[in-house]
Design an enzyme around this catalytic site. Sequence first.
Site, PDB file in Angstrom:
ATOM      1  N   TRP A 273       0.827  -1.207   0.000  1.00  0.00           N
ATOM      2  CA  TRP A 273       0.000   0.000   0.000  1.00  0.00           C
ATOM      3  C   TRP A 273       0.860   1.255   0.000  1.00  0.00           C
ATOM      4  O   TRP A 273       0.548   2.236  -0.687  1.00  0.00           O
ATOM      5  CB  TRP A 273      -0.980   0.000   1.173  1.00  0.00           C
ATOM      6  CG  TRP A 273      -1.982  -1.112   1.067  1.00  0.00           C
ATOM      7  CD1 TRP A 273      -2.155  -2.135   1.951  1.00  0.00           C
ATOM      8  CD2 TRP A 273      -2.933  -1.331   0.015  1.00  0.00           C
ATOM      9  NE1 TRP A 273      -3.154  -2.973   1.510  1.00  0.00           N
ATOM     10  CE2 TRP A 273      -3.646  -2.509   0.332  1.00  0.00           C
ATOM     11  CE3 TRP A 273      -3.255  -0.652  -1.158  1.00  0.00           C
ATOM     12  CZ2 TRP A 273      -4.662  -3.017  -0.482  1.00  0.00           C
ATOM     13  CZ3 TRP A 273      -4.264  -1.161  -1.974  1.00  0.00           C
ATOM     14  CH2 TRP A 273      -4.952  -2.328  -1.628  1.00  0.00           C
TER      15      TRP A 273
ATOM     16  N   ASP B 185      -1.574   6.494   6.471  1.00  0.00           N
ATOM     17  CA  ASP B 185      -2.677   5.621   6.068  1.00  0.00           C
ATOM     18  C   ASP B 185      -2.917   4.655   7.235  1.00  0.00           C
ATOM     19  O   ASP B 185      -2.058   3.835   7.547  1.00  0.00           O
ATOM     20  CB  ASP B 185      -2.260   4.857   4.799  1.00  0.00           C
ATOM     21  CG  ASP B 185      -3.281   3.799   4.358  1.00  0.00           C
ATOM     22  OD1 ASP B 185      -4.283   3.578   5.068  1.00  0.00           O
ATOM     23  OD2 ASP B 185      -3.051   3.183   3.295  1.00  0.00           O
TER      24      ASP B 185
ATOM     25  N   LYS C 291     -12.064  -1.729   6.662  1.00  0.00           N
ATOM     26  CA  LYS C 291     -11.216  -2.663   7.389  1.00  0.00           C
ATOM     27  C   LYS C 291     -11.694  -2.748   8.840  1.00  0.00           C
ATOM     28  O   LYS C 291     -12.155  -3.770   9.294  1.00  0.00           O
ATOM     29  CB  LYS C 291      -9.745  -2.233   7.334  1.00  0.00           C
ATOM     30  CG  LYS C 291      -9.207  -1.993   5.927  1.00  0.00           C
ATOM     31  CD  LYS C 291      -9.023  -3.280   5.157  1.00  0.00           C
ATOM     32  CE  LYS C 291      -8.896  -3.069   3.652  1.00  0.00           C
ATOM     33  NZ  LYS C 291      -7.700  -2.372   3.191  1.00  0.00           N
TER      34      LYS C 291
HETATM   35  C1  LIG Z   1      -7.180  -1.916   1.911  1.00  0.00           C
HETATM   36  C2  LIG Z   1      -6.129  -0.889   2.047  1.00  0.00           C
HETATM   37  C3  LIG Z   1      -5.986   0.148   1.108  1.00  0.00           C
HETATM   38  C4  LIG Z   1      -6.853   0.246  -0.119  1.00  0.00           C
HETATM   39  O1  LIG Z   1      -8.125   0.583   0.229  1.00  0.00           O
HETATM   40  P1  LIG Z   1      -9.264   0.884  -0.860  1.00  0.00           P
HETATM   41  O2  LIG Z   1     -10.329   1.511  -0.024  1.00  0.00           O
HETATM   42  O3  LIG Z   1      -9.649  -0.417  -1.442  1.00  0.00           O
HETATM   43  O4  LIG Z   1      -8.701   1.817  -1.864  1.00  0.00           O
HETATM   44  C5  LIG Z   1      -5.018   1.093   1.346  1.00  0.00           C
HETATM   45  N1  LIG Z   1      -4.226   1.052   2.418  1.00  0.00           N
HETATM   46  C6  LIG Z   1      -4.337   0.069   3.337  1.00  0.00           C
HETATM   47  C7  LIG Z   1      -3.436   0.080   4.519  1.00  0.00           C
HETATM   48  C8  LIG Z   1      -5.287  -0.919   3.182  1.00  0.00           C
HETATM   49  O5  LIG Z   1      -5.385  -1.905   4.098  1.00  0.00           O
END
Ligand SMILES: *Cc1c(COP(=O)(O)O)cnc(C)c1O
Length: 360
Positions: free
Chosen positions: A101, A171, A195
């Site tokens: 990511w 993030d 998540k």
């Molecule tokens: C799942 C995830 C993403 C991507 O998320 P989307 O909403 O599908 O774009 C980005 N960063 C992390 C840490 C993730 O777990």
Amino acid sequence: MSRVYNFSAGPAVLPEEVLKEAAEEMLDYRGTGMSVMEMSHRSKAFEEIITTAEQDLRDLMGIPDNYKVLFLQGGASQQFAMIPMNLMKNRVADYIITGQWAKKAAKEAEKYGKVNRIASSEDKTFSYIPDCSDLPVSEDADYVYICENNTIYGTKFKELPNTKGKTLVADVSSCFLSEPVDVTKYGVIYGGVQKNIGPAGVVIVIIREDLITEDVLPGTPTMLTYKTHADARSLYNTPPAYGIYICGKVFKWIKAQGGLAAMKERNEKKAKVLYDFLDQSKLFKGTVVPKDRSLMNVPFVTGNADLDAKFVKEAKEAGLENLKGHRTVGGMRASIYNAMPYEGVVALVDFMKKFEEENL
Ligand SMILES: *Cc1c(COP(=O)(O)O)cnc(C)c1O
């Protein structure tokens, strides 16, 4: 009706109480005679939903007044572009690469400026967090970027990097609300909610006010400008209304559990059961350096791909779902987010013990 223990990395398990409440309100939300899915985002009822959700999130995280909370769309992935478009005033940013990511975010930022990858753990398949106490932070960097919890590899920053005064952007998709956080250490905290908070379709951005400007990169669309959404309190256009409603319920649920300190305690207790088992198992092995282990995503392997596949299949038959590791790493991964009950982790470990006896 029977529910499984769902170890999916995302979209993921939600608190049963929240789902039940939403079901009860499905046809008639509190006397409005309609579902939240059917109501105007300009209605009084929805106004209350989004205002309450924001306030509860502020209470939970202790978000200071000089930070805005935005409920956006486009997933975490859209932030990979939105962050540089809004923050790259000097067109320079530093990225710490701890997994797929962060890698994707860095690659996207490269479309807009110079990206310095100032640390990486790719040399050991992202199985650890690099020492970030004294990195070569760029003189003119607009920000330093991290992915705080690496969903795929199961690592977590236990200490934030020393950004040497630069703005930290994080993030937190897979560790959002999993433990208390000092918001003042960040310029931007963001995450997709699918998540650890709610249903797919909402991304929450917590951003310090001085970073919200009109001075964005030329060509930045209105919809990708933080100021658009900050000025309109996330109601510039139709927001992901039903998703925000569910997030609001999850915030209330976390409050009722005792807030983020209580969540952390619960999460530590759950993760310990699994890690303690992995540490003494003769069949299964955790893949992450112990000091960097995530409380949320726990990858493990047997070392034999056929046996891994057999495990995933038999676990599913036993009501333990979505234990297959990410397609890029293989093996298994148990995501044990806030809403995964302690009993779910115990059931998983019991099943692993049994599988070990049968297959060793
Ligand atoms: C799942 C995830 C993403 C991507 O998320 P989307 O909403 O599908 O774009 C980005 N960063 C992390 C840490 C993730 O777990």
